[in-house]
Enzyme design. Structure first.
Site, PDB file in Angstrom:
ATOM      1  N   GLU A 126       0.849  -1.204   0.000  1.00  0.00           N
ATOM      2  CA  GLU A 126       0.000   0.000   0.000  1.00  0.00           C
ATOM      3  C   GLU A 126       0.883   1.251   0.000  1.00  0.00           C
ATOM      4  O   GLU A 126       0.492   2.295  -0.521  1.00  0.00           O
ATOM      5  CB  GLU A 126      -0.944  -0.011   1.214  1.00  0.00           C
ATOM      6  CG  GLU A 126      -2.184   0.843   1.011  1.00  0.00           C
ATOM      7  CD  GLU A 126      -3.271   0.577   2.037  1.00  0.00           C
ATOM      8  OE1 GLU A 126      -4.252  -0.113   1.728  1.00  0.00           O
ATOM      9  OE2 GLU A 126      -3.146   1.070   3.179  1.00  0.00           O
ATOM     10  N   HIS A 129       7.583 -27.434   1.941  1.00  0.00           N
ATOM     11  CA  HIS A 129       6.735 -28.490   1.378  1.00  0.00           C
ATOM     12  C   HIS A 129       5.603 -27.882   0.570  1.00  0.00           C
ATOM     13  O   HIS A 129       4.564 -28.497   0.370  1.00  0.00           O
ATOM     14  CB  HIS A 129       6.216 -29.368   2.516  1.00  0.00           C
ATOM     15  CG  HIS A 129       7.342 -29.907   3.336  1.00  0.00           C
ATOM     16  ND1 HIS A 129       8.055 -31.025   2.992  1.00  0.00           N
ATOM     17  CD2 HIS A 129       7.942 -29.413   4.454  1.00  0.00           C
ATOM     18  CE1 HIS A 129       9.022 -31.229   3.867  1.00  0.00           C
ATOM     19  NE2 HIS A 129       8.979 -30.255   4.769  1.00  0.00           N
ATOM     20  N   LYS A 150     -13.338   1.133  -4.048  1.00  0.00           N
ATOM     21  CA  LYS A 150     -14.418   1.476  -3.106  1.00  0.00           C
ATOM     22  C   LYS A 150     -15.538   2.173  -3.863  1.00  0.00           C
ATOM     23  O   LYS A 150     -16.725   1.908  -3.639  1.00  0.00           O
ATOM     24  CB  LYS A 150     -13.893   2.422  -2.030  1.00  0.00           C
ATOM     25  CG  LYS A 150     -13.027   1.759  -0.984  1.00  0.00           C
ATOM     26  CD  LYS A 150     -12.696   2.767   0.098  1.00  0.00           C
ATOM     27  CE  LYS A 150     -11.651   2.240   1.049  1.00  0.00           C
ATOM     28  NZ  LYS A 150     -11.102   3.265   1.923  1.00  0.00           N
TER      29      LYS A 150
HETATM   30  O1  LIG Z   1      -8.967   2.458   9.515  1.00  0.00           O
HETATM   31  P1  LIG Z   1      -9.885   2.659   8.374  1.00  0.00           P
HETATM   32  O2  LIG Z   1     -10.132   4.090   8.078  1.00  0.00           O
HETATM   33  O3  LIG Z   1     -11.176   1.907   8.577  1.00  0.00           O
HETATM   34  O4  LIG Z   1      -9.207   2.079   7.082  1.00  0.00           O
HETATM   35  C1  LIG Z   1      -8.875   0.747   6.969  1.00  0.00           C
HETATM   36  C2  LIG Z   1      -7.916   0.528   5.845  1.00  0.00           C
HETATM   37  O5  LIG Z   1      -8.470   0.965   4.638  1.00  0.00           O
HETATM   38  C3  LIG Z   1      -7.490   1.614   3.856  1.00  0.00           C
HETATM   39  O6  LIG Z   1      -7.750   2.982   3.877  1.00  0.00           O
HETATM   40  C4  LIG Z   1      -7.509   1.125   2.466  1.00  0.00           C
HETATM   41  O7  LIG Z   1      -8.791   1.113   2.000  1.00  0.00           O
HETATM   42  C5  LIG Z   1      -6.193   1.312   4.557  1.00  0.00           C
HETATM   43  O8  LIG Z   1      -5.214   2.227   4.272  1.00  0.00           O
HETATM   44  C6  LIG Z   1      -6.621   1.280   5.962  1.00  0.00           C
HETATM   45  O9  LIG Z   1      -5.690   0.664   6.782  1.00  0.00           O
END
Ligand SMILES: O=P(O)(O)OC[C@H]1O[C@](O)(CO)[C@@H](O)[C@@H]1O
Length: 616
Positions: A395, A424, A529
């Site tokens: 990331e 293995h 998203k």
């Molecule tokens: O802590 P949040 O805001 O729920 O985000 C969870 C995760 O989602 C992300 O933003 C990626 O979608 C990550 O960087 C982060 O760790």
């Protein structure tokens, strides 16, 4: 590799003729060397194959990869091992980079970039806006050394949060704070709801450090998979009444986490329990989650700071609260991280463990992610380290554009599991298959606590086998030109785990500087998203269309084309088909004709007509 024999000569001017008539000897050359004491040394050396040729520093380069052929002489390797071995005495941590083939010339070439990276790190720690896209400071290093925070407000915030976390954990463990309706009279379980950086650190640390009988046992809801959530709740059974639910989300609006919370709250309602008396939120002030927790009067709320990214949040309340509740010494984790940070402030490459890792990553991947990073911890308790590092590295480094706006498509893929289990599974491919990786062995010197060891055959313990497997795999990979780093710790302790986390956090930061990218944002995640949101919006339209047709007398089953047309989304017919197939599999839509294997044959309607929805 070269072999040699030495002869004493009794003529002061011998004539030496060497003929090689045997084609089978063609890859070898014989090099005579006569010294002043009349010792003749004959060295037999392997000829350099056609695709290999010397480069300027005298090393041999493979013309296909432009990389030198890896040194195979054992004594030369031993010298290289000693020359580059990094040791952190206080942490009992070592890094061996000798099995990565970087040359002195390469190190020299990289020096200016490292100087720049070290400068950037100093600025970052001073509070520079190191995440320019989001206009944020990057302060996870202050969490373990609050004196380094750029102002007293932040320093106090960190200290107060740490104090609050410790006090709350003590009050829970000592049953000063009790669940209202548990027969045990104390909290016995933690259900941690969160995803990504709000789950991976706590999962890794729990697996690595939780004692066999922790004061509270932990389990995780880290997805929006209903069956997975049901499984966790079912496993808790009646202990739901003594479960502390920690909901963690920096943004406070991540859909998977919100869904997990709603599912858990429903389970509480169905069990006749008051969720608010058992719920804890870890989130940014004023986020949706924070406001929900405040309005509903949850048991506790802890802050997540704007300047700490999810994937570097293990030393914030996100990681420390669950760790403390499991009886893990969080102060030791912080000390380990802080000692490692201090070492990583060295501007001498050889003395800077994170920079050494970054150097190897750059060399192995040509600075463009051309090879994958395989993490091989030889210790069961470190199983989740690779999964944790996967997010931290991928990331952070997986970026389309560099800081100057050039399209670079950077990144390093990370995967791994544990040794010798992997022996293995996929080591076969690593040894002999596509050479598209470099390995990192994580070695733990202490096999088990003192006084428990025994020899399962004369002179050999179970741990000796694990050791042998690690060393054997390292050698076998190297013999076949697969490079590896070895990170060694004496034991898996809160201190060494804190140090490992800090080591990789800084290595990622330095590497990002070397390749000129922003390691602290994640714009790519938004696309998925957003698309998921669009799918759910389309599903609502499909449902409305089907509902209208299903409310007719007689019911009007629709083809996929008809649904798409009525949704005004003819281009989305494939997605509409998938939505309908998913609903049908979950008894929410009925297929009147055809089957999902032949999309054109389908005619669909809803089992029930919802009249209210018609006019909504
Ligand atoms: O802590 P949040 O805001 O729920 O985000 C969870 C995760 O989602 C992300 O933003 C990626 O979608 C990550 O960087 C982060 O760790």
């Amino acid at each position: 590799m070269a072999s040699s024999i030495s002869l004493k000569l009794y003529s002061s001017s011998p004539t030496l003729n060497f003929h090689n008539h045997s084609p089978s000897l063609s890859p070898f050359s014989i090099r005579p060397k006569l010294t002043t004491d009349r010792t003749l040394t004959l060295s037999v050396a392997r000829e350099v194959p056609a695709e290999l040729s010397p480069i300027s520093d005298g090393a041999i380069t493979n013309q296909k990869t432009k990389k030198p052929v890896l040194e195979k002489d054992h004594i030369a390797l031993w010298h290289r091992y000693i020359e580059w071995l990094y040791q952190h005495k206080e942490l009992g941590l070592y890094i061996d980079v000798s099995r990565v083939g970087f040359t002195d010339e390469f190190v020299k070439q990289m020096e200016p970039r490292f100087e720049e990276a070290f400068r950037a790190m100093v600025e970052l720690e001073k509070g520079a806006i190191a995440n320019p896209d989001e206009g944020r400071m990057v302060g996870h290093y202050w969490l373990r050394d609050p004196n380094r925070a750029p102002n007293s407000f932040l320093k106090t915030q960190i200290q107060k949060t740490l104090e609050a976390v410790s006090n709350f954990a003590n009050d829970i463990i000592s049953a000063k704070i009790k669940p209202p309706s548990s027969p045990e009279g104390r909290f016995t379980q933690i259900l941690a709801v969160g995803i990504g950086g709000s789950a991976l650190g706590p999962q890794f640390v729990a697996e690595a450090l939780a004692p066999d009988n922790p004061p509270l046992k932990i389990r995780f809801v880290d997805n929006t998979d209903p069956a997975g959530i049901d499984h966790q709740i079912a496993q808790l059974g009646p202990e739901l009444a003594s479960t502390l639910v920690i909901v963690t989300s920096k943004s406070g609006g991540t859909p998977e986490t919100r869904n997990g919370l709603l599912e858990v709250q429903k389970a509480f309602r169905e069990a006749g329990l008051d969720f608010s008396k058992q719920g804890v939120a870890i989130t940014q002030e004023d986020s949706l989650l924070d406001n929900t927790a405040r309005i509903e009067g949850w048991l506790a709320r802890f802050p997540m700071f704007d300047w700490v990214g999810g994937r570097t949040s293990e030393m914030s309340a996100v990681g420390l609260l669950p760790a403390a509740l499991q009886g893990i010494d969080i102060k030791e984790m912080l000390i380990g991280a802080s000692l490692m940070d201090e070492a990583n402030r060295s501007t001498v490459l050889k003395n800077n463990p994170a920079a050494l890792l970054a150097l190897c990553w750059y060399w192995a991947t040509d600075g463009v992610g051309s090879k994958d990073m395989v993490i091989l911890p030889y210790k069961d308790s470190l199983l989740l380290f690779s999964r944790y590092l996967q997010q931290l590295v991928m990331e952070s480094l997986g970026k389309e554009f560099d800081l100057d706006g050039n399209r670079v498509n950077q990144g390093i893929s990370v995967y791994g599991n544990k040794g010798s289990t992997d022996q293995h599974a996929y080591i076969q491919q690593l040894r002999e298959g596509v050479p598209n990786f470099f390995a990192t062995f994580i070695e733990v010197l202490r096999d088990r606590p003192p006084g428990h060891d025994w020899e399962l055959e004369p002179g050999v313990t179970c741990g000796d086998y694990l050791f042998g497997m690690l060393q054997g795999t390292r050698s076998a990979l190297y013999a076949n030109n697969r490079e590896s780093i070895t990170v060694t710790v004496e034991e898996v302790t809160p201190r060494s785990v804190g140090a490992l986390i800090a080591l990789y956090e800084r290595a990622v930061g330095i590497y990002a500087s070397l390749v000129n990218i922003n390691a602290y944002h994640q714009p790519g995640v938004e696309a998925g998203k957003k698309a998921a949101g669009e799918v759910l919006a389309l599903q609502k339209r499909v449902l409305a269309v089907l509902n209208e047709a299903s409310c007719k007398q007689p019911v009007e089953p629709l083809t996929l084309e008809e649904v798409a047309e009525r949704c005004h989304a003819p281009d989305d017919i494939e997605m509409i088909y998938k939505i309908i197939a998913h609903m049908a599999a979950n008894d929410r839509a009925l297929i009147a004709e055809g089957n999902c294997g032949s999309p054109r044959s389908i005619k669909v309607y809803l089992g029930e007509c919802n009249v209210d929805d018609l006019y909504a």
